[in-house]
Design a protein around this motif. Structure first.
Motif, PDB file in Angstrom:
ATOM      1  N   ALA A 216      40.656  39.215  31.061  1.00 47.98           N
ATOM      2  CA  ALA A 216      40.232  39.557  32.427  1.00 47.98           C
ATOM      3  C   ALA A 216      39.602  40.944  32.448  1.00 47.98           C
TER       4      ALA A 216
ATOM      5  N   THR B 283      39.255  38.199  45.648  1.00 52.55           N
ATOM      6  CA  THR B 283      38.307  37.453  44.831  1.00 52.55           C
ATOM      7  C   THR B 283      38.932  37.055  43.491  1.00 52.55           C
ATOM      8  N   HIS B 284      38.103  36.488  42.628  1.00 55.45           N
ATOM      9  CA  HIS B 284      38.572  36.136  41.285  1.00 55.45           C
ATOM     10  C   HIS B 284      38.954  37.379  40.480  1.00 55.45           C
ATOM     11  N   TRP B 285      38.597  38.572  40.970  1.00 54.94           N
ATOM     12  CA  TRP B 285      38.977  39.803  40.272  1.00 54.94           C
ATOM     13  C   TRP B 285      40.455  40.120  40.428  1.00 54.94           C
ATOM     14  N   ARG B 286      41.174  39.318  41.159  1.00 52.68           N
ATOM     15  CA  ARG B 286      42.631  39.467  41.252  1.00 52.68           C
ATOM     16  C   ARG B 286      43.244  39.509  39.844  1.00 52.68           C
ATOM     17  N   THR B 287      42.620  38.814  38.897  1.00 57.82           N
ATOM     18  CA  THR B 287      43.121  38.790  37.520  1.00 57.82           C
ATOM     19  C   THR B 287      43.078  40.185  36.891  1.00 57.82           C
TER      20      THR B 287
ATOM     21  N   ARG C  94      36.046  40.903  31.003  1.00 54.18           N
ATOM     22  CA  ARG C  94      35.066  40.423  31.989  1.00 54.18           C
ATOM     23  C   ARG C  94      34.773  41.500  33.041  1.00 54.18           C
ATOM     24  N   TRP C  95      35.826  42.184  33.491  1.00 52.89           N
ATOM     25  CA  TRP C  95      35.665  43.278  34.468  1.00 52.89           C
ATOM     26  C   TRP C  95      34.758  44.363  33.892  1.00 52.89           C
TER      27      TRP C  95
END
Length: 119
Positions: free
Chosen positions: A75, A28-32, A78-79
């Motif tokens: 990142a 997902t975009h959480w790869r960051t 946001r996490w």
């Protein structure tokens, strides 16, 4: 390289959310966030779930320094905004406080060598 163990209590109603976001982060975009961990100096980060506990093994040179770098990473911010409400007591993964890790009381290989180091 030092190996730290951290244990945090999750709110019962968010255990599944917490497990799912970690299992799917690479897709997902959480790869960051994965990249942010590496950029902050993490050599490895392994997260286990047991009942409503998050058990984290974090390998780096200095966990306080690593978390301070995480605290400056967009990142990671946001996490943390997403997962922080899922904890019973929100831990600070941003370097604003000294990280409290569990005490290591046994290490087979170290003790066979006649010593026991904390990390």
């Amino acid at each position: 390289m030092k190996r730290y163990c951290l244990v945090y209590e999750l709110k019962e109603e968010h255990v599944k959310d917490y497990v799912d976001i970690h299992k799917e982060a690479h897709k997902t975009h959480w790869r960051t966030q994965l990249d942010a961990l590496k950029e902050a100096g993490a050599q490895n980060c392994i997260v286990y779930s047991y009942n409503n506990l998050s058990i984290i093994f974090y390998e780096c040179e200095d966990i306080d320094e690593s978390f301070a770098k995480l605290g400056a990473n967009e990142a990671n911010l946001r996490w943390q905004e997403t997962v922080a409400p899922w904890f019973a007591e929100t831990p600070k993964f941003d370097g604003s406080q000294k990280v409290q890790s569990v005490e290591k009381i046994f290490d087979l290989n170290q003790q066979l060598e006649g010593k026991l180091e904390q990390y």
